[in-house]
Design a protein around this motif. Structure first.
Motif, short mmCIF file in Angstrom:
data_model
loop_
_atom_site.label_atom_id
_atom_site.label_comp_id
_atom_site.label_asym_id
_atom_site.label_seq_id
_atom_site.Cartn_x
_atom_site.Cartn_y
_atom_site.Cartn_z
N GLY A 4 0.89 -0.96 -0.56
CA GLY A 4 0.07 0.12 0.31
C GLY A 4 1.15 1.13 0.13
N ASN A 5 1.88 1.01 -0.43
CA ASN A 5 3.24 2.14 0.71
C ASN A 5 3.52 2.86 -1.09
OD1 ASN A 5 2.45 3.34 2.75
ND2 ASN A 5 3.30 1.44 3.28
N GLU A 6 3.76 1.42 -2.14
CA GLU A 6 4.48 1.86 -3.25
C GLU A 6 3.79 2.88 -3.90
OE1 GLU A 6 6.53 -0.87 -3.65
OE2 GLU A 6 5.97 -2.28 -2.23
N HIS A 7 5.31 3.21 -5.09
CA HIS A 7 5.18 4.56 -5.79
C HIS A 7 4.55 3.61 -6.93
CE1 HIS A 7 6.51 7.22 -8.76
NE2 HIS A 7 7.16 8.22 -7.73
N HIS A 8 2.92 5.28 -7.31
CA HIS A 8 2.55 5.05 -8.08
C HIS A 8 2.95 4.68 -9.87
CE1 HIS A 8 3.74 9.26 -9.08
NE2 HIS A 8 3.16 8.91 -10.47
N GLN A 9 3.86 4.48 -9.86
CA GLN A 9 4.24 4.00 -10.99
C GLN A 9 5.06 2.73 -10.77
OE1 GLN A 9 8.14 6.50 -12.20
NE2 GLN A 9 6.99 7.81 -13.06
N THR A 10 4.99 1.93 -9.44
CA THR A 10 5.01 0.41 -10.06
C THR A 10 3.42 0.41 -9.67
OG1 THR A 10 6.66 1.24 -8.04
CG2 THR A 10 5.62 -0.79 -7.94
N TYR A 11 2.58 0.58 -9.30
CA TYR A 11 1.22 -0.36 -9.03
C TYR A 11 1.35 0.25 -10.19
CZ TYR A 11 0.53 -0.06 -4.55
OH TYR A 11 0.41 0.04 -2.93
N GLU A 12 0.99 1.20 -11.61
CA GLU A 12 0.62 1.37 -12.80
C GLU A 12 2.13 0.58 -13.77
OE1 GLU A 12 2.52 5.27 -14.00
OE2 GLU A 12 0.32 6.27 -12.97
N TYR A 13 2.99 -0.64 -13.27
CA TYR A 13 3.84 -0.68 -14.20
C TYR A 13 3.44 -2.35 -13.94
CZ TYR A 13 7.57 -3.44 -16.05
OH TYR A 13 8.41 -4.33 -17.32
N VAL A 14 2.58 -2.81 -12.67
CA VAL A 14 2.51 -3.85 -11.44
C VAL A 14 0.84 -4.35 -12.99
CG1 VAL A 14 1.82 -5.60 -10.54
CG2 VAL A 14 3.19 -3.55 -9.97
N GLU A 15 0.38 -3.57 -13.04
CA GLU A 15 -1.16 -2.80 -13.67
C GLU A 15 -0.91 -3.86 -15.18
OE1 GLU A 15 -3.64 0.16 -12.95
OE2 GLU A 15 -3.97 -0.25 -11.00
N TYR A 16 0.37 -2.63 -15.83
CA TYR A 16 0.78 -3.24 -17.42
C TYR A 16 0.81 -4.86 -17.50
CZ TYR A 16 3.50 -2.94 -20.94
OH TYR A 16 4.69 -3.62 -22.62
N LEU A 17 1.61 -4.86 -17.05
CA LEU A 17 2.31 -6.02 -16.93
C LEU A 17 1.23 -7.55 -16.58
CD1 LEU A 17 5.54 -6.08 -14.75
CD2 LEU A 17 5.35 -6.35 -17.01
N GLU A 18 0.02 -7.25 -16.32
CA GLU A 18 -0.83 -8.01 -15.88
C GLU A 18 -1.96 -8.43 -17.37
OE1 GLU A 18 -4.00 -9.54 -12.29
OE2 GLU A 18 -3.77 -7.10 -12.56
N LYS A 19 -1.78 -7.21 -17.84
CA LYS A 19 -2.87 -6.95 -19.04
C LYS A 19 -1.46 -7.48 -19.98
CE LYS A 19 -4.83 -2.34 -17.88
NZ LYS A 19 -5.26 -1.07 -18.15
N GLN A 20 -0.24 -7.62 -19.66
CA GLN A 20 0.10 -8.15 -21.14
C GLN A 20 1.11 -9.47 -21.22
OE1 GLN A 20 1.40 -6.62 -23.83
NE2 GLN A 20 0.09 -4.59 -23.03
N LEU A 21 1.44 -9.51 -19.27
CA LEU A 21 1.65 -11.30 -19.42
C LEU A 21 -0.12 -12.23 -18.49
CD1 LEU A 21 5.23 -10.39 -18.48
CD2 LEU A 21 4.42 -10.59 -20.62
N GLY A 22 -0.63 -11.91 -18.11
CA GLY A 22 -1.80 -12.55 -16.99
C GLY A 22 -1.77 -12.87 -15.76
N PRO A 23 -2.83 -13.08 -15.25
CA PRO A 23 -2.74 -12.24 -13.82
C PRO A 23 -1.67 -12.49 -12.67
CG PRO A 23 -3.34 -14.41 -14.44
CD PRO A 23 -3.45 -13.62 -16.08
N ILE A 24 -2.08 -11.60 -11.62
CA ILE A 24 -1.00 -11.65 -10.89
C ILE A 24 -1.48 -11.49 -9.39
CG2 ILE A 24 0.88 -9.82 -9.63
CD1 ILE A 24 1.15 -8.26 -12.42
N ARG A 25 -1.22 -12.35 -8.63
CA ARG A 25 -1.76 -12.64 -7.30
C ARG A 25 -1.33 -11.25 -6.46
NH1 ARG A 25 -2.73 -18.32 -3.39
NH2 ARG A 25 -4.41 -17.11 -2.79
N ARG A 26 -2.27 -10.46 -6.32
CA ARG A 26 -1.72 -9.37 -5.38
C ARG A 26 -1.64 -10.12 -3.46
NH1 ARG A 26 -3.47 -7.25 -9.96
NH2 ARG A 26 -2.24 -4.97 -10.44
N ILE A 27 -1.01 -10.19 -1.97
CA ILE A 27 -1.31 -10.45 -1.63
C ILE A 27 -0.91 -8.30 -0.58
CG2 ILE A 27 -0.84 -12.83 -1.57
CD1 ILE A 27 1.77 -12.41 -0.40
#
Length: 61
Positions: free
Chosen positions: A38-61
């Motif tokens: 919950g404390n990551e840089h906003h660009q990190t969240y954007e990149y993780v969302e990008y990866l998910e769209k390109q490569l597949g689901p990411i489990r968030r814990i």
């Protein structure tokens, strides 16, 4: 069939992304996991969302 689960700890950085891409290229089934503090840089969240769209689901814990 195997009971093995291959987990990649995905940080949103270059090394964990490269590991995921290599696993995909090699045909290794993985579960990418992003530990969301919950404390990551906003660009990190954007990149993780990008990866998910390109490569597949990411489990968030």
């Amino acid at each position: 069939m195997t009971d093995t689960v291959n987990i990649i700890s995905l940080s949103g950085g270059k090394d964990s992304t490269a590991l995921w891409l290599e696993a995909l290229e090699q045909g290794v089934e993985v579960v990418p996991v992003f530990a969301d503090t919950g404390n990551e840089h906003h660009q990190t969240y954007e990149y993780v969302e990008y990866l998910e769209k390109q490569l597949g689901p990411i489990r968030r814990i």
